[in-house]
Design an enzyme around this catalytic site. Structure first.
Site, short mmCIF file in Angstrom:
data_model
loop_
_atom_site.label_atom_id
_atom_site.label_comp_id
_atom_site.label_asym_id
_atom_site.label_seq_id
_atom_site.Cartn_x
_atom_site.Cartn_y
_atom_site.Cartn_z
N ASP A 306 -40.35 -11.12 -27.29
CA ASP A 306 -39.06 -11.74 -27.00
C ASP A 306 -37.97 -10.80 -27.49
OD1 ASP A 306 -36.88 -13.36 -26.60
OD2 ASP A 306 -37.51 -14.95 -27.95
N GLU A 308 -34.58 -10.51 -28.40
CA GLU A 308 -33.34 -11.20 -28.78
C GLU A 308 -32.96 -10.83 -30.21
OE1 GLU A 308 -32.75 -15.39 -27.28
OE2 GLU A 308 -34.94 -15.34 -27.25
#
Length: 465
Positions: A306, A308
């Protein structure tokens, strides 16, 4: 005119310097690689599994004999009828893979593998794929449940102009005798749960069963989330665990979920120090080994990347972020643990992988891609990825709109259009005004993805970490 003469002069100097540089570095005395030219005129024969994967297959055996289908695949349509033989390769291929990638797979005895019909497959003129052929794996008492076995499949053809491609490695895990060897349902669609480990015990997933099949509702539990950080003392990138993640992986939680046939995957998120789309090639290789060692140590089934929350990349081994960097990390991770899952969030720089890496398409080194909440943005996100590797239109149980993403229409679209998964985020029983919406969504999932009814056992285990 003076300006033109000046430009011409500088151009000539640049050419001269370039010529000198090339003369100093020109590669002489070595054989020229002709593979790139031959690929344009010759056909390459490879082996693909039923999911379309070209290099790796993982098989979990629950019975004494397990049949798996493979097909011969050509890189372009056959100009004539093409015959080939799929056979079991030598154990030395597995030993070489171990040596090259730091793995420790145990070669499976050829006596435990048989290829039906003598391995003969045919691709007809104008086609690029054969009918499937069955490879039967026999599980015997000598096979440990704590070891991953492996064997190579090879293809040979006597048809003119057809050449053998890369070996296909099959990994075998003995699950015989487990309560639930697998949570797989007949529709083939996997239900992912990306959970907030700080608030809910992962064992809560055991509380959701299917009435008719008797199987668990969930297939894959994603532990959200560990982080990638830079260790100043050791001068390397490493995985950092939250207290909740540490409590889970150092307990028997993972084993209990495995006993129910569920996979457990660790999410790796960015931090202020590093992100999954920031690593150089060398750093990708070493951090991939870090992930592989981590998964082996805690008996985890893979990783969920992920991209982020990363705003700096000033440490050694890091560079400016890009999708190419994220793709390279996925590739190196798959090579370091090819029997485990490599999954990505279709978000930020963990999608848009359009280039092959060392001849491998992203669809071969990313097993599943999971979309953002309510999003159907999936087309052409990863070169070579099939729809059965995509989980679109995820549902966010942390928000009041969760009920709108796990609706009958959306779930039927997932099933009817051939997608391979669906994901829910933040499964919890702590938020009273969301609980009814969660249950509505889960009942819909049981009905429209699996033709079944949801059974909630009532168990709500609290966290102990």
């Amino acid at each position: 005119m003076k300006n033109n003469r000046y430009i011409s002069l500088m151009f000539g100097v640049a050419c001269a310097l370039t010529t000198i540089s090339c003369a100093e570095e020109y590669n002489v005395g070595n054989e020229v690689d002709k593979d790139a030219y031959l690929a344009a005129t010759q056909n390459i024969a490879g082996i693909r599994n039923s999911e379309g994967k070209a290099l790796f297959t993982t098989v979990e055996t629950a019975e004494e004999e397990t049949a798996v289908e493979f097909s011969l695949s050509l890189n372009k349509p056959a100009s004539e009828v093409t015959d080939a033989i799929i056979s079991v390769g030598d154990a030395s291929i597995i030993e070489k893979y171990n040596a090259d990638h730091g793995t420790s797979y145990v070669p499976l005895s050829p006596e435990n593998v048989s290829v039906n019909d003598g391995g003969l497959v045919v691709v007809f003129e104008g086609e690029s794929k054969s009918d499937p052929i069955e490879v039967t794996i026999t599980t015997d008492e000598s096979m440990s449940q704590n070891v991953t076995y492996a064997f190579p499949l090879q293809v040979t053809s006597t048809t003119k102009g057809v050449h053998s491609g890369t070996d296909h490695i099959v990994f075998v895990k003995n699950c015989k005798g487990k309560k639930f060897a697998s949570s797989a349902k007949p529709s083939g669609i996997k239900l992912f749960s990306c959970m907030e480990t700080g608030s809910t015990n992962p064992l809560f997933h055991k509380s959701f069963m299917l009435e008719k099949s008797g199987l668990p509702l969930f297939d894959v539990v994603i532990l959200f989330s560990a982080k990638i950080v830079y260790d100043e003392e050791e001068c390397r990138l490493k995985i950092w665990n939250t207290p909740a993640i540490s409590g889970i992986i150092q307990s028997d939680v993972v084993q209990q979920l495995h006993d129910y046939g569920m996979k457990v995957v660790i999410s790796v998120l960015g931090s202020d120090e590093a992100g999954v789309a920031h690593l150089t090639d060398a750093a990708c290789r070493t951090f991939a080994q870090e992930i592989a060692n981590y998964c082996e140590a805690y008996d985890l089934d893979g990783v969920f990347f992920d991209d982020e929350y990363t705003y700096s990349w000033n440490h050694p081994g890091l560079t400016s972020p890009s999708t190419d960097r994220a793709a390279r990390l996925c590739f190196e991770t798959k090579m370091a643990m090819p029997d485990k899952m490599v999954t990505c969030y279709i978000y930020s720089r963990t999608y848009g992988f359009y280039k092959k890496i060392e001849g491998m398409e992203p669809g071969d080194f990313v097993d599943y891609a999971i979309s953002d909440y309510g999003s159907w943005d999936y087309e052409d996100c990863y070169l070579g990825m099939e729809r059965n590797q995509v989980a679109p239109c995820s549902a966010n149980f942390a928000s009041s709109y969760a009920r709108w993403t796990a609706t009958q229409n959306n779930l039927q679209r997932v099933r009817n259009e051939g997608f391979g998964g669906f994901m829910v985020y933040c499964l919890t029983f702590h938020v009273a005004d969301v609980w009814n919406r969660e249950m509505e969504s889960l009942r819909n999932i049981a009905k429209y993805l699996y033709d079944d009814n949801l059974v909630f056992t009532g168990e709500k285990p609290e966290t102990t970490w």
